[in-house]
Every structure is written in C-alpha cells, then in structure tokens.
Design a protein around this motif. Structure first.
Motif, PDB file in Angstrom:
ATOM      1  N   HIS A   1      38.813  45.058  27.286  1.00 27.15           N
ATOM      2  CA  HIS A   1      40.061  44.272  27.239  1.00 27.15           C
ATOM      3  C   HIS A   1      40.600  44.201  25.820  1.00 27.15           C
ATOM      4  O   HIS A   1      41.799  44.354  25.595  1.00 27.15           O
ATOM      5  N   ALA A   2      39.715  43.957  24.855  1.00 23.42           N
ATOM      6  CA  ALA A   2      40.151  43.825  23.458  1.00 23.42           C
ATOM      7  C   ALA A   2      40.754  45.138  22.955  1.00 23.42           C
ATOM      8  O   ALA A   2      41.733  45.128  22.209  1.00 23.42           O
ATOM      9  N   ARG A   3      40.180  46.255  23.391  1.00 21.54           N
ATOM     10  CA  ARG A   3      40.673  47.555  22.942  1.00 21.54           C
ATOM     11  C   ARG A   3      41.955  47.967  23.670  1.00 21.54           C
ATOM     12  O   ARG A   3      42.907  48.437  23.062  1.00 21.54           O
ATOM     13  N   LEU A   4      41.983  47.765  24.993  1.00 21.86           N
ATOM     14  CA  LEU A   4      43.100  48.245  25.799  1.00 21.86           C
ATOM     15  C   LEU A   4      44.251  47.240  25.911  1.00 21.86           C
ATOM     16  O   LEU A   4      45.401  47.638  26.040  1.00 21.86           O
ATOM     17  N   ARG A   5      43.918  45.963  25.932  1.00 21.28           N
ATOM     18  CA  ARG A   5      44.895  44.873  26.036  1.00 21.28           C
ATOM     19  C   ARG A   5      45.774  44.991  27.277  1.00 21.28           C
ATOM     20  O   ARG A   5      46.978  44.736  27.232  1.00 21.28           O
ATOM     21  N   TYR A   6      45.182  45.365  28.391  1.00 21.83           N
ATOM     22  CA  TYR A   6      45.926  45.495  29.642  1.00 21.83           C
ATOM     23  C   TYR A   6      46.108  44.135  30.305  1.00 21.83           C
ATOM     24  O   TYR A   6      45.183  43.328  30.344  1.00 21.83           O
ATOM     25  N   PRO A   7      47.280  43.903  30.874  1.00 21.21           N
ATOM     26  CA  PRO A   7      47.515  42.622  31.541  1.00 21.21           C
ATOM     27  C   PRO A   7      46.946  42.552  32.963  1.00 21.21           C
ATOM     28  O   PRO A   7      46.814  41.465  33.511  1.00 21.21           O
ATOM     29  N   LEU A   8      46.608  43.691  33.559  1.00 22.29           N
ATOM     30  CA  LEU A   8      46.200  43.711  34.967  1.00 22.29           C
ATOM     31  C   LEU A   8      44.734  44.098  35.126  1.00 22.29           C
ATOM     32  O   LEU A   8      44.268  45.067  34.524  1.00 22.29           O
ATOM     33  N   LEU A   9      44.043  43.343  35.983  1.00 15.33           N
ATOM     34  CA  LEU A   9      42.653  43.625  36.321  1.00 15.33           C
ATOM     35  C   LEU A   9      42.534  43.745  37.827  1.00 15.33           C
ATOM     36  O   LEU A   9      42.940  42.848  38.568  1.00 15.33           O
ATOM     37  N   LEU A  10      41.978  44.861  38.276  1.00 11.86           N
ATOM     38  CA  LEU A  10      41.674  45.077  39.684  1.00 11.86           C
ATOM     39  C   LEU A  10      40.160  45.065  39.802  1.00 11.86           C
ATOM     40  O   LEU A  10      39.483  45.995  39.362  1.00 11.86           O
ATOM     41  N   ASN A  11      39.618  43.975  40.320  1.00 14.19           N
ATOM     42  CA  ASN A  11      38.177  43.730  40.393  1.00 14.19           C
ATOM     43  C   ASN A  11      37.722  44.013  41.830  1.00 14.19           C
ATOM     44  O   ASN A  11      38.070  43.269  42.747  1.00 14.19           O
TER      45      ASN A  11
ATOM     46  N   TYR B   1      41.571  40.715  43.369  1.00  9.07           N
ATOM     47  CA  TYR B   1      40.125  40.637  43.596  1.00  9.07           C
ATOM     48  C   TYR B   1      39.821  41.093  45.018  1.00  9.07           C
ATOM     49  O   TYR B   1      40.242  40.463  45.976  1.00  9.07           O
ATOM     50  N   VAL B   2      39.074  42.187  45.147  1.00 15.31           N
ATOM     51  CA  VAL B   2      38.702  42.717  46.455  1.00 15.31           C
ATOM     52  C   VAL B   2      37.320  42.186  46.816  1.00 15.31           C
ATOM     53  O   VAL B   2      36.352  42.397  46.083  1.00 15.31           O
ATOM     54  N   PHE B   3      37.262  41.477  47.939  1.00 19.96           N
ATOM     55  CA  PHE B   3      36.039  40.848  48.430  1.00 19.96           C
ATOM     56  C   PHE B   3      34.920  41.839  48.732  1.00 19.96           C
ATOM     57  O   PHE B   3      35.160  42.957  49.177  1.00 19.96           O
TER      58      PHE B   3
END
Length: 155
Positions: free
Chosen positions: A58-68, A102-104
């Motif tokens: 996250h610190a390197r890429l600084r992307y606003p979106l997370l697909l977990n 967030y995918v269950f």
C-alpha cells in the motif's frame, strides 16, 4: 450487464508455516487496485503477517481500491481483529486506501469473523461484502473509482 475484465499483474505470494500457499498479491495499475487472494486455513497470526506485508505494498503503490478475496480460505482469525482495526486500518488509509470489496469464504466461521471485520471497517471507509468475485469487482468499478482526476476512469 457484463462484468468488466480485470487484467491483473502478479506481485508476489507468501506461504503458510507449512510451505502451502497462504496469499497471493496482484494489482491492476490502470484501475489503481490491489487484489489479495487468500488460501487455506487462516489464523490470526497469519492474517497479521500478511497485513503487515500488504501495508508495504500500500505504501509503495498508494492504490485506493482493495479487492480482498477469501473465497478459497477457511479459519477463525478473530484474534487479529483488534490489530486490524487499530493498527492496520489507519495505516492503510494513510497510504491511500479508500474502499474495500470483500469476497466471503464459503466457510461459516470465517464468514462470522468477516462480518465483524466489515462492521469495524465500515465506520471508517466504504466496504461491501460479496459471495462472488465478479460482483465485488463490479461494485468497485462502478461505485468507488479513484477520486484522483489524474487516475484514468474505470471502463
């Protein structure tokens, strides 16, 4: 409506204590998205280890979106919950995280912990729970594209 394609580039993986796949990190620079795919029976210790590594991304890429994506994982990782809420979440938001899809997991105990995570996170930023990966991606693409005008729009 057709689900938009999501071309992903592999960033790396981490094994569990037995050398089995635990997590894979992928990203889509064009969509400003980090995709985290989990495997196996998860523990709180493993969740924290992976989340710490993820903070570096996250610190390197600084992307606003997370697909977990926990669709291929099981386990009760509730002992990591306070750390995730009070340590990981503020740091992830400081590095630009703005929305989580967030995918269950198909496993009930993992789902219960996931709902607890959802309840804690939704007080701080947009998060939505899904049973299928295409629906999660579609929600991110439609509802939470990057607010930065320098970042290209999602298709």
């Amino acid at each position: 409506m057709a689900t938009p394609s999501l071309p992903l580039e592999f960033l790396g993986s981490l094994p569990d204590a037995h050398g089995h796949p635990l997590v894979e990190f992928h990203h889509s620079p064009a969509h400003q998205l980090l995709y985290v795919q989990w495997f196996g029976n998860l523990t709180g210790r493993e969740i924290i280890r992976v989340a710490r590594d993820g903070l570096g991304l996250h610190a390197r890429l600084r992307y606003p979106l997370l697909l977990n994506d926990k669709s291929q994982a099981t386990g009760d990782w509730s002992e990591a919950m306070d750390w995730l809420e009070y340590e990981w979440l503020p740091q992830a938001m400081d590095t630009g995280l703005r929305a989580i899809a967030y995918v269950f997991s198909p496993e009930v105990h993992n789902q219960l912990v996931s709902v607890d995570f959802f309840e804690r996170v939704r007080q701080q930023l947009p998060i939505q729970l899904f049973h299928k990966l295409p629906a999660a991606w579609e929600w991110l693409a439609q509802e939470h594209h990057s607010p930065d005008p320098a970042v290209p729009s999602l298709p």
